[in-house]
Design an enzyme around this catalytic site. Structure first.
Site, PDB file in Angstrom:
ATOM      1  N   ASN A   1       0.847  -1.194   0.000  1.00 44.72           N
ATOM      2  CA  ASN A   1       0.000   0.000   0.000  1.00 44.72           C
ATOM      3  C   ASN A   1       0.880   1.240   0.000  1.00 44.72           C
ATOM      4  O   ASN A   1       1.675   1.447   0.938  1.00 44.72           O
ATOM      5  CB  ASN A   1      -0.909   0.037   1.224  1.00 44.72           C
ATOM      6  CG  ASN A   1      -1.778   1.294   1.224  1.00 44.72           C
ATOM      7  OD1 ASN A   1      -2.665   1.458   0.393  1.00 44.72           O
ATOM      8  ND2 ASN A   1      -1.474   2.214   2.130  1.00 44.72           N
ATOM      9  N   GLU A   2       0.773   2.034  -1.046  1.00 49.03           N
ATOM     10  CA  GLU A   2       1.460   3.334  -1.132  1.00 49.03           C
ATOM     11  C   GLU A   2       2.941   3.182  -0.778  1.00 49.03           C
ATOM     12  O   GLU A   2       3.485   3.946   0.047  1.00 49.03           O
ATOM     13  CB  GLU A   2       0.766   4.346  -0.219  1.00 49.03           C
ATOM     14  CG  GLU A   2      -0.719   4.487  -0.513  1.00 49.03           C
ATOM     15  CD  GLU A   2      -1.328   5.772   0.002  1.00 49.03           C
ATOM     16  OE1 GLU A   2      -2.351   6.194  -0.573  1.00 49.03           O
ATOM     17  OE2 GLU A   2      -0.747   6.394   0.905  1.00 49.03           O
TER      18      GLU A   2
ATOM     19  N   TRP B   1     -12.593   4.892   1.558  1.00 48.47           N
ATOM     20  CA  TRP B   1     -11.714   5.000   2.748  1.00 48.47           C
ATOM     21  C   TRP B   1     -12.423   5.890   3.771  1.00 48.47           C
ATOM     22  O   TRP B   1     -12.431   7.099   3.624  1.00 48.47           O
ATOM     23  CB  TRP B   1     -10.321   5.561   2.361  1.00 48.47           C
ATOM     24  CG  TRP B   1      -9.380   5.432   3.507  1.00 48.47           C
ATOM     25  CD1 TRP B   1      -9.049   6.395   4.415  1.00 48.47           C
ATOM     26  CD2 TRP B   1      -8.684   4.241   3.905  1.00 48.47           C
ATOM     27  NE1 TRP B   1      -8.170   5.891   5.338  1.00 48.47           N
ATOM     28  CE2 TRP B   1      -7.930   4.573   5.057  1.00 48.47           C
ATOM     29  CE3 TRP B   1      -8.625   2.943   3.420  1.00 48.47           C
ATOM     30  CZ2 TRP B   1      -7.139   3.639   5.727  1.00 48.47           C
ATOM     31  CZ3 TRP B   1      -7.846   2.022   4.080  1.00 48.47           C
ATOM     32  CH2 TRP B   1      -7.110   2.359   5.220  1.00 48.47           C
TER      33      TRP B   1
HETATM   34  C1  GCU Z   1      -3.706   6.753   2.427  1.00 48.01           C
HETATM   35  C2  GCU Z   1      -3.385   5.491   3.164  1.00 48.01           C
HETATM   36  C3  GCU Z   1      -4.283   5.245   4.333  1.00 48.01           C
HETATM   37  C4  GCU Z   1      -4.579   6.564   5.032  1.00 48.01           C
HETATM   38  C5  GCU Z   1      -5.336   7.427   4.046  1.00 48.01           C
HETATM   39  C6  GCU Z   1      -5.673   8.773   4.629  1.00 48.01           C
HETATM   40  O1  GCU Z   1      -4.062   6.632   1.203  1.00 48.01           O
HETATM   41  O2  GCU Z   1      -3.315   4.357   2.400  1.00 48.01           O
HETATM   42  O3  GCU Z   1      -3.660   4.369   5.199  1.00 48.01           O
HETATM   43  O4  GCU Z   1      -5.313   6.371   6.191  1.00 48.01           O
HETATM   44  O5  GCU Z   1      -4.547   7.682   2.928  1.00 48.01           O
HETATM   45  O6  GCU Z   1      -4.928   9.702   4.353  1.00 48.01           O
HETATM   46  O7  GCU Z   1      -6.659   8.894   5.340  1.00 48.01           O
END
Ligand code: GCU
Length: 915
Positions: A460-461, A625
């Site tokens: 991830n990232e 998210w």
């Molecule tokens: C990212 C990341 C997450 C993080 C999210 C955010 O993309 O993968 O782990 O919590 O951004 O900024 O809320």
């Protein structure tokens, strides 16, 4: 199963799964099987294994520098008594200060437990099983060191047979270490090296002692069940399933065995079975047996529509037929296809995966959550109408995958390779690479039997840190090895990873380009998209960078750039505070890393983003998210501390934010009608738009019992424009008929002021109560121009530029450009005060006219000239008449942009303005 030329489609057939069983009365000792040991017999014979839960009676101390703790003499009488699952950390609270109850200590925690094992046949094997210990676990039994496990998220077992006192007292000691990874730390080579989530320390999932017969199914295969199944072929009339069983002979003599493999239907009836002879197995040997079974007229696992599960039961017997061991795993038959142009297909049927991402923590308990809490989370997920879940950013507990299997939710499963593969931007060192491979093998072996899992995510990232620091990033070698490992270990599933920073698609942020490869002057960065079989894009247009409207074109560009690559959106989201609100979230800039985070901004963000995503059929899905707020010690945002509040549901699961209902209206077939804005009770403006999220085609609104009329709803949104509130309390009620079901919803709003007094803070997304106690609402009723602040939103308070004014805060934001305000007020005479300050331009650089109802009230106005300098407040007051229920105020640039910081409109009666 076929993998045609890389150019086109990925098709797969798979499956198998898990299940727990009966429990014997005696506390702690599970006659049959505890959580997913799967040792149940279709014939109901007594279980060959004993599983003793090691949950109660632990003594605990969080301390570093202790020694001799593993010894019997060590005095732990002053330690606290705890129950496992347990963590010593506690993080995340309401308010803007860290609660005194928080514990964010990352270091060493010691656990000591005295126990007596259950009676067992001579030669039995004793395995200590930990479903997860964060982050590194060292384990001793009766002073004997059994070993170390590095990784916070996977189950691990130690063979304790040589150390155990099988007939009496035992002392089990565990040291858990969740030190923050940095060079020299014990965790320096244990992924994740960083991440936007807190690494709670401790034995935070179940622990158990498992007693098997000397001959048993493998207990040491990366924590897996030792029985694995895969469907080799699925045709309408028949399916062929291959079951692999790993049998271990820990007896002191060679063994001849019989291995029975059966597949049972949901009602328990046997639909296919086979028996294979095995051995003679030499002592210490591990035999791998495979049997192929045909199932007639297979009932497929059809996702949420029909998540049908079979079971695979493997029973190991002696040649005399004595049952020696048994493992039960559910079986789900389905085919998966990922098409770069057409998206995702389950059993040949197209599905646009409507996904959410989830972390595993809860308030107070952190990661030490219970099965019931997992069940509650999946019930909320299902209620919203989601059909897929990204269990981020690591292996979750077994219960979560089981719940996905039985609910038909497609799973994106991943290992915690997050943000970077080294501390200095170099390629991953051998130790870290080995740890990532170990965690991947654990994820696969422990979960490959879950039909819900469609993909293994390997990162991830992984170049985010390098992107943010403009440093080098060299993850390619590790990513390639992980991809190959996953494919060789489980050829039936694709790999993926989530990208944050692919350059060609780089959004421009205030700090300049978010990625570097190819951007002059920045350190080299490996182009990584395309290493895995598919890619997910984590993008936050209109939140961290860019505009809502950039999202679609960026994805189209990605699709064009990677025509052979199946693409999804693996993250998109925005923060939302339950106590912070905006009358119009387009009114001004948001500080994505700070405060405030008006809930209405999350609504708008998702309305716009989902609109872009649902129109792109080449996407195989999208993952919000996040479904729940979660703990992260790098977050001081919205109205919370140590919490990332991009959840659609509050951290404690008590509140479903408005956006939850936007998705329920769009994703679920359940009748949904939800008035938006119930927590924004205290309203500054009498005239406003009312919105409801609904999957009705039409809905009706009343305000204080007065009909406001019906409106048609589309895209899950029903809007009523220019609704008038009365001073004081207002009851809003919506009703609709959805497929013959009458639904309604209502809320209370209070109009703080009166309809004829309107005060607007331009460019401000949340409004302000001035020093003289006047309420200015957030920027509203405007058209055109751009809302801005004198300071960039993420500038810390102590570095902010202040306007010279009696009330500087009232002048710290503004609308700029060519714009107008149509302010709804009852007809009549008003005193209008416009408030100005010049943030940047010199005298003569910004000149503009102001007109009210088409008549100029300020001509060639130059703020600097009027205020006597930059960043100095100046007000202009005049009287005007409202007609047709509004005052229309225009700001027309002559040179540069027009600008206004705030507007105050109060009625004039007998020539005097009211306050
Ligand atoms: C990212 C990341 C997450 C993080 C999210 C955010 O993309 O993968 O782990 O919590 O951004 O900024 O809320």
């Amino acid at each position: 199963m076929c993998v045609s030329a890389r150019a086109t489609v990925f098709a797969f057939v798979v499956s198998i799964a898990t299940q727990a069983i009966a429990v014997s009365p005696g506390a702690g000792l599970l006659a049959v099987a505890g959580k997913d040991t799967g040792a149940a017999s279709p014939g109901g014979e007594a279980a060959p294994r004993a599983v003793m839960s090691l949950s109660t009676g632990w003594r605990f101390k969080q301390a570093s520098g202790l020694s001799g703790v593993e010894g019997a003499q060590f005095d732990d009488s002053q330690w606290s008594e705890v129950t496992v699952p347990h963590t010593w950390n506690r993080l995340g609270n309401e308010g803007t200060e860290r609660s005194p109850q928080s514990n964010s200590v990352q270091g060493t925690g010691w656990y000591r437990l005295r126990f007596k094992p259950p009676a067992a046949v001579p030669g039995s094997r004793y395995f200590l099983q930990f479903d997860a210990v964060s982050t590194i676990a060292d384990v001793w039994l009766n002073g004997r060191y059994l070993g170390r496990h590095e990784g916070a998220f996977a189950r691990f077992r130690f063979d304790a047979s040589a150390a155990i006192n099988s007939t009496g007292d035992n002392l089990l000691v565990v040291r858990a270490d969740n030190s923050r990874p940095q060079p020299g730390a014990a965790t320096q080579n244990v992924i994740p090296l960083s991440g936007d989530f807190f690494m709670f320390g401790g034995i935070y999932r179940s622990a158990a002692l498992i007693v098997t017969q000397p001959v048993h199914l493998d207990m040491l295969d990366f924590g897996g069940p030792g029985v694995y199944g895969r469907a080799l072929a699925i045709q309408p009339g028949t399916a062929t399933v291959q079951v692999t069983s790993r049998v271990v002979n820990n007896a002191s003599s060679p063994q001849r065995l019989r291995v029975e493999t059966a597949i049972t239907a949901a009602d328990g009836s046997v639909v296919a079975s086979s028996t294979a002879a095995a051995g003679p197995m030499t002592p210490g040997a591990v035999s791998v047996l495979q049997s192929n079974l045909d199932i007639a007229n297979p009932h497929l696992w059809q996702g949420v529509r029909d998540p049908y599960l079979y079971r695979t039961v493997v029973t190991v017997r002696s040649v005399q037929g004595v049952e020696l061991d048994r493992m039960t795993q559910p079986l789900g038959l389905r085919t998966l296809q990922f098409d770069p142009n057409k998206g995702f297909f389950l059993n040949g049927e197209h599905q646009y995966l409507k996904g959410v991402a989830m972390h595993q923590d809860r308030p107070v308990k952190g990661w030490a959550v219970s099965d019931q809490e997992d069940e509650e989370d999946f019930a909320i997920l299902a209620d919203m109408g989601a059909t897929a879940v990204r269990l981020a950013h690591y292996q979750h507990d077994q219960r979560s995958y089981e719940l996905a299997d039985s609910a038909g939710i497609v799973v994106w499963a991943e290992i915690p390779l997050v943000n970077k593969v080294s501390f200095d931007g170099s390629a991953a060192n051998a130790a870290l690479a080995a740890n990532a491979r170990q965690q991947l093998l654990e994820l696969i072996q422990q979960n490959r039997n879950h039909p819900s899992i469609a993909l293994w995510s390997i990162a991830n990232e992984v170049d985010l840190t390098a992107t943010q620091t403009q440093g080098p990033s060299r993850p390619t070698a590790l990513l390639k090895s992980l991809k190959e490992l996953a494919r060789s270990q489980d050829p039936d599933r694709l790999t993926t990873f989530a990208d944050c920073c692919e350059v060609a698609l780089a959004p421009r942020t205030a700090e300049g380009p978010r990625t570097a490869d190819g951007v002059p002057g920045t350190a080299p960065r490996d182009p990584i998209v395309g290493i895995a079989d598919t890619v997910g894009y984590n993008r936050y247009f209109g939140w961290y960078y860019g505009h809502f409207g950039d999202f679609g074109p960026m994805l189209d560009q990605a699709h064009e750039r990677h025509p052979q690559l199946p693409i999804c959106v693996s993250e998109y989201g925005a923060g939302a505070a339950l106590t912070q609100h905006s009358d119009d979230p387009t009114g001004g800039p948001i500080n994505p890393h700070g405060r405030p985070h008006p809930e209405e901004m999350q609504n708008l963000y998702h309305e716009r983003s989902w609109d872009a995503l649902r129109q792109r059929p080449y996407l195989w899905g999208a993952f919000i998210w996040n479904l729940f707020d979660f703990a992260s010690d790098s977050r001081q945002e919205g109205d919370l501390t140590d919490i990332n509040e991009k959840g659609l549901v509050s951290y404690d699961r008590r509140i479903r934010k408005d956006t939850f209902y936007f998705y329920r209206a769009n994703w679920s077939t359940q009748p949904t009608l939800h008035l938006v804005g119930r927590r924004h009770v205290d309203r500054p403006y009498a005239v406003l738009d009312v919105k409801a999220y609904s999957n009705a085609t039409r809905a009706n609104l009343t305000v204080n019992g007065t009909e406001q009329g019906a409106t048609s709803c589309s895209g899950g949104i029903c809007m009523w424009h220019a609704i008038h509130l009365q001073p004081g309390s207002n009851e809003l009620r919506v009703t609709a008929d959805i497929g013959g079901t009458a639904v309604s919803d209502s809320l209370q709003w209070t109009l703080a002021g009166t309809p004829s007094v309107v005060r607007i803070k331009a460019g401000d997304i949340s409004g302000y109560v001035s020093a003289d106690r006047q309420r200015y609402g957030s920027d509203m009723y405007f058209s055109g121009g751009e809302g801005k602040g004198v300071n960039r939103p993420d500038i810390p308070d102590d570095k902010r530029i202040e306007v010279a004014a009696s009330d500087p805060r009232l002048y710290d934001s503004f609308r700029e450009g060519e714009f107008s305000y149509r302010v709804p007020v009852p007809d009549g005479r008003y005193q209008v005060t416009l408030k100005f300050e010049e943030p940047a331009a010199a005298a003569g650089e910004r000149v503009f006219d102001v007109l009210v109802n088409g008549k100029a009230v300020l001509k060639r106005f130059d703020i600097v000239a009027a205020a006597g300098g930059k960043l100095r407040a100046v007000d202009k007051t005049f009287q005007a008449k409202a007609q047709e229920g509004a005052l229309f105020i225009e700001f027309r640039p002559v040179k540069g942009h027009a600008l206004v910081a705030a507007l105050s409109i109060v009625p004039v009666a007998d020539g005097r303005a009211s306050r």
